[in-house]
Write a protein that holds these residues in place. Sequence first.
Motif, short mmCIF file in Angstrom:
data_model
loop_
_atom_site.label_atom_id
_atom_site.label_comp_id
_atom_site.label_asym_id
_atom_site.label_seq_id
_atom_site.Cartn_x
_atom_site.Cartn_y
_atom_site.Cartn_z
N ARG A 45 -0.73 6.86 57.87
CA ARG A 45 -0.47 8.44 58.19
C ARG A 45 0.66 8.63 57.29
N ARG A 68 -1.30 15.72 50.08
CA ARG A 68 -2.45 15.85 51.02
C ARG A 68 -3.65 15.14 50.30
N ASN A 69 -3.99 15.57 48.90
CA ASN A 69 -5.06 14.92 48.04
C ASN A 69 -4.85 13.34 47.95
N ALA A 71 -3.29 11.47 49.87
CA ALA A 71 -3.33 10.70 51.28
C ALA A 71 -4.89 10.76 51.35
N HIS A 72 -5.56 11.54 51.36
CA HIS A 72 -6.97 11.88 51.53
C HIS A 72 -7.97 10.83 50.54
N ARG A 75 -7.87 7.38 51.87
CA ARG A 75 -8.46 7.52 53.16
C ARG A 75 -7.43 7.31 54.12
N ASP A 77 -4.31 9.81 56.45
CA ASP A 77 -3.92 10.86 57.10
C ASP A 77 -2.50 11.48 56.44
#
Length: 112
Positions: A45, A68-69, A71-72, A75, A77
């Motif tokens: 995270r 955010r992108n 992190a996603h 894979r 959080d």
Amino acid sequence: MSPLKITTRDAAAGPVLEVLGALDYDTAPELRALLAAVPLRPGQRLVIDLSGLEFCDSSGLTALIVARNHAHAARADIALAAVPDHTLRLMNTTGLDRIFPLLPDGEGTTRP
């Protein structure tokens, strides 16, 4: 306003970025560049601690979306910690409060 300062440290759940000062058109590229160098593993995270954020404009919000992108894509959080009221109002207005988990002051940002 204070110039942007970003510190990075590791916590038990993953990296923590502490953002201090102004996150705006002039400084958002610094956060975006730093994010590219932050290694994330699946299941970690990324926490962005905004307790020291003095100002944030739309470019700053865009940099948070980039985080955010990032992190996603790994894979992992992401969560925002200690979001100041002035930034939370912007997030509420734009709907970003619904896509970012928000942590109270410092939760999840302690050192391992």
